[in-house]
Scaffold this motif. Structure first.
Motif, short mmCIF file in Angstrom:
data_model
loop_
_atom_site.label_atom_id
_atom_site.label_comp_id
_atom_site.label_asym_id
_atom_site.label_seq_id
_atom_site.Cartn_x
_atom_site.Cartn_y
_atom_site.Cartn_z
N LYS A 1 12.66 1.28 -1.41
CA LYS A 1 13.37 0.42 -2.35
C LYS A 1 14.52 -0.29 -1.62
O LYS A 1 14.68 -1.49 -1.71
CB LYS A 1 13.92 1.27 -3.48
CG LYS A 1 14.54 0.49 -4.61
CD LYS A 1 15.18 1.48 -5.56
CE LYS A 1 15.89 0.76 -6.68
NZ LYS A 1 16.66 1.73 -7.50
N GLY B 1 0.80 -1.22 0.00
CA GLY B 1 0.00 0.00 0.00
C GLY B 1 0.83 1.27 0.00
O GLY B 1 0.35 2.32 0.40
N CYS C 1 2.63 15.99 0.26
CA CYS C 1 2.48 16.32 -1.15
C CYS C 1 3.77 16.78 -1.79
O CYS C 1 3.87 16.93 -2.99
CB CYS C 1 1.40 17.37 -1.33
SG CYS C 1 1.82 18.91 -0.53
N LEU D 1 0.67 8.43 -1.55
CA LEU D 1 0.72 9.46 -2.59
C LEU D 1 -0.41 10.47 -2.45
O LEU D 1 -0.29 11.61 -2.86
CB LEU D 1 0.68 8.83 -3.98
CG LEU D 1 1.94 8.11 -4.42
CD1 LEU D 1 1.73 7.42 -5.74
CD2 LEU D 1 3.08 9.10 -4.52
N ASN D 2 -1.54 10.05 -1.92
CA ASN D 2 -2.57 11.08 -1.78
C ASN D 2 -2.85 11.49 -0.34
O ASN D 2 -3.97 11.77 0.05
CB ASN D 2 -3.86 10.73 -2.50
CG ASN D 2 -4.34 9.34 -2.16
OD1 ASN D 2 -3.74 8.66 -1.35
ND2 ASN D 2 -5.42 8.93 -2.78
N PHE E 1 10.24 6.88 -0.98
CA PHE E 1 10.20 5.73 -1.88
C PHE E 1 11.59 5.17 -2.14
O PHE E 1 11.73 3.98 -2.42
CB PHE E 1 9.48 6.09 -3.18
CG PHE E 1 7.99 5.98 -3.06
CD1 PHE E 1 7.27 6.93 -2.35
CD2 PHE E 1 7.31 4.91 -3.61
CE1 PHE E 1 5.89 6.83 -2.21
CE2 PHE E 1 5.93 4.80 -3.48
CZ PHE E 1 5.22 5.76 -2.78
N ASP E 2 12.58 6.01 -2.06
CA ASP E 2 13.94 5.49 -2.12
C ASP E 2 14.19 4.53 -0.97
O ASP E 2 14.75 3.46 -1.15
CB ASP E 2 14.96 6.65 -2.07
CG ASP E 2 15.39 7.08 -3.46
OD1 ASP E 2 15.16 6.31 -4.41
OD2 ASP E 2 15.94 8.18 -3.59
N LEU F 1 8.40 12.58 -0.86
CA LEU F 1 7.97 11.28 -1.36
C LEU F 1 9.14 10.53 -1.99
O LEU F 1 9.28 9.32 -1.81
CB LEU F 1 6.87 11.47 -2.40
CG LEU F 1 5.51 11.84 -1.82
CD1 LEU F 1 4.55 12.22 -2.93
CD2 LEU F 1 4.95 10.67 -1.02
N GLN F 2 9.94 11.26 -2.70
CA GLN F 2 11.10 10.66 -3.35
C GLN F 2 12.01 9.98 -2.32
O GLN F 2 12.36 8.81 -2.45
CB GLN F 2 11.87 11.76 -4.07
CG GLN F 2 13.22 11.37 -4.59
CD GLN F 2 13.14 10.88 -6.01
OE1 GLN F 2 12.24 11.25 -6.73
NE2 GLN F 2 14.08 10.06 -6.40
N GLU G 1 1.41 3.09 -2.32
CA GLU G 1 0.75 4.08 -3.18
C GLU G 1 -0.28 4.90 -2.39
O GLU G 1 -0.63 6.00 -2.80
CB GLU G 1 0.11 3.41 -4.39
CG GLU G 1 -1.09 2.53 -4.12
CD GLU G 1 -0.68 1.16 -3.62
OE1 GLU G 1 0.54 0.91 -3.47
OE2 GLU G 1 -1.57 0.34 -3.37
N ILE H 1 7.06 16.54 -3.51
CA ILE H 1 7.66 15.49 -4.31
C ILE H 1 8.95 14.96 -3.70
O ILE H 1 9.18 13.76 -3.63
CB ILE H 1 7.93 15.98 -5.74
CG1 ILE H 1 6.62 16.30 -6.45
CG2 ILE H 1 8.68 14.93 -6.53
CD1 ILE H 1 5.80 15.12 -6.83
#
Lengths: 354, 354
Positions: B262, B238, B249, B243-244, B258-259, B254-255, B240, B251
């Motif tokens: 990973k 989840g 918000c 993202l909302n 998400f890094d 979030l980057q 994703e 970027i």
DNA sequence: CTTGGCACTCTATTACATTGAGTGCTATCC
DNA sequence: GGATAGCACTCAATGTAATAGAGTGCCAAG
């Protein structure tokens, strides 16, 4: 399509290349200066007007320059591309990554990863379906009273395991015998053949079957039950790269995209389609037909093992991507991958996009 | 910490609860109206001023309301929480999801998935390390000349496989014998024991070893070579959803996040830490100490199999999350998971396709 | 067919005034 | 002495108007 005329094509090409680099609408003055045609902005404006009428470019608003439409990109990749010479370093790093891995699954994942690394977009790969793999060995292990761990090994070195709930308890001996029976009968068959055979067996009146056979068929039948391409057949990497693409800065676009990355169904369909096509597939924006992919493009190339196409590798990035660079990268990656999987060397003919 | 006084605590609690709901700085008037203390805005302002001095709340700018600081959240979760009653439906859906799966790996992934579904944030789970699992069976299969597929099965039903490059070719018979030898010797040992034993064996002068033994030790040695907690021990789901979240918000936030998703290394460390702590761990914003997690909070609870803690489940969401709801959800999920893993009830045998 | 010129359009930027929510302080009230 | 009402002040947000600049479309001349 109406014939464009060489000058118009040159200008369209220049416009798209400029826009891909800058990301800003391109005006007549900039374009005139950049194209080597020695034309005045006014002339360029006339041509641009024509191109707009043909639906190849559009203006975001009256007093802005032009940007390519989806159709414009399509025409560009179909007819105007001048493929850039490959970045030797990049190719070598891909090659070395693919050749150092020995686990086939790792090679496949490596291809996707290298694509994302080189292009700075997301890499994706459709890994070979099991259907063509040859059956090598199956194993049944009792876990607890009513659960059996089933392990399937195919001769491409992939291992698949699944826990199967059963209706009764099976002894170790029973399971071993069943596995032995199964291994003997199906040794060397393709998984597709095994499945077909199993379907036949299961219809046969089970009273006539030997007990061991019955056990084997029951177990394996559940294992092979549902099998189609699934979620795990698509491997993604570098999705996070897409987060800092300015073209994809809208949260809901990203949301849609990452939802699709989770489900993978659309990606699977798309890659499957591209596998059936000869050569490189390029899906620009809405062309793919999947809402989630409306704002991106996909470049994919099939790869082979031992001469037959078994899957597809590709890149997913913004529609405004540098096709002239991405296409050869995807192409060569597919070739290197084919080579790494078949254990052969890279041939060096060049392939045309579809 | 200085004693706050009941009224101040009540107001702080109300402020944080309001802010969690609305996401907007809370002013004195709103707070006065909302808290049941029958105080005028002016009085509330005085209290707020005190709270600000203590570093529990802050004003984004002079003429705005107040928002909780990290410290404020910390005080809130430590002392002010009133745990909300559990949403029965949610609990039931988690329960049913966990009890319908039979594959242990699926149960674990299911817990993470259900957490993300229920909280609308990202779910995460640290799955049990292999060290405590008991060795059940190993298998060596020759793939091509110099690659051997090694499959390890533990008695918790997990299957691990790895392709091992070798220095020479091994025959099928050799490999089978080696596996038999290995299976006999180590049957029932924990993987930790196996590793220790192997390390010993490898130091022994290899001339004195039987050939078969040597093969077995060589193979398995490479398999057990690097083993620690790894990437795959953390399962996310989840992502994703994040993202909302309006709070996330930006970027680049979030980057970073998400890094980290990973790599997973930071998550792994964090979950590992929380596993060693008794009860629920909550990391608010920068408390975790990992840059990528600066803007989020993590709520995690350890789970057990057969009475001993083996892993952690949790949720990762914005710092402004509804702790009063998330905490009990994570708590109960950990409990249900422990139950599903240990006190294995009889499942109804219905098998979920795919 | 190409080109220079020109009026026109539209965005982006800036400056400035207005509004409203919210604060801090102080004098007052109970 | 704590609670409160009143008041001046601050600051983000919003709206309005003016301006600059990039670019277009079209026309008439080369």
């Amino acid at each position: 399509m109406t014939e464009l005329g060489e000058r118009a094509e040159t200008l369209l090409k220049a416009l798209i290349e400029l826009y891909i680099i800058e990301g800003q609408p391109v005006g007549s003055r900039t374009l005139a200066r950049h194209a080597d045609l020695n034309l005045s902005p006014a002339t360029v404006r006339n041509v641009m007007s024509d191109l707009e009428e043909l639906g190849l470019i559009q203006a975001p608003h009256t007093s802005a320059g032009r940007i390519p439409t989806q159709l414009g990109y399509r025409f560009f990749v179909d007819s105007l591309l001048t493929i850039k010479p490959l970045n030797v370093e990049a190719v070598e790093s891909i090659q070395s990554r693919l050749s150092t891995e020995s686990d086939p699954k790792m090679i496949l994942a490596g291809a996707s990863e290298m694509l994302s690394k080189v292009t700075h977009f997301a890499g994706l790969i459709l890994i070979p379906g099991q259907e063509n793999a040859r059956f090598r060995q199956i194993e049944f292990l009792s876990l607890s009273d009513v659960r059996v761990l089933t392990i399937l090994i195919t001769d491409d070195g992939r291992v698949q395991n699944r826990v199967i709930p059963t209706d009764r308890e099976y002894s170790e001996a029973e399971l071993t015998q069943a596995a032995n029976y199964f291994n003997e009968v199906y040794n060397g068959s393709s998984l597709a053949q095994v499945r077909r055979a199993l379907l036949g067996e299961m219809k046969t009146d089970s009273d006539k079957m030997h007990n061991i056979m019955k056990t084997a068929v029951t177990m394996a039948g559940k294992f092979f039950d549902e099998e189609e391409r699934e979620k795990d057949d698509v491997v993604l990497s570098g999705e996070e790269n897409l987060l800092n693409i300015p073209d994809l800065c809208q949260i809901d676009t990203l949301q849609k995209l990452f939802d699709a990355f989770k489900t993978k169904q659309d990606l699977l369909d798309l890659l499957d389609r591209s596998m059936r096509v000869n050569g490189i597939s390029i899906f620009i924006g809405e062309e793919s037909g999947y809402r989630a992919l409306d704002d991106v493009s996909v470049v994919a190339a099939p790869y082979e093992t031992d001469g037959s196409v078994v899957g597809t590798v590709g890149v997913i990035g913004p529609t405004r991507m540098d096709y002239e660079e991405v296409i050869p990268v995807v192409d060569v990656t597919a070739r290197l991958l084919s080579g790494a999987l078949s254990g052969r060397e890279l041939s060096d003919g060049s392939r045309k996009p579809r």
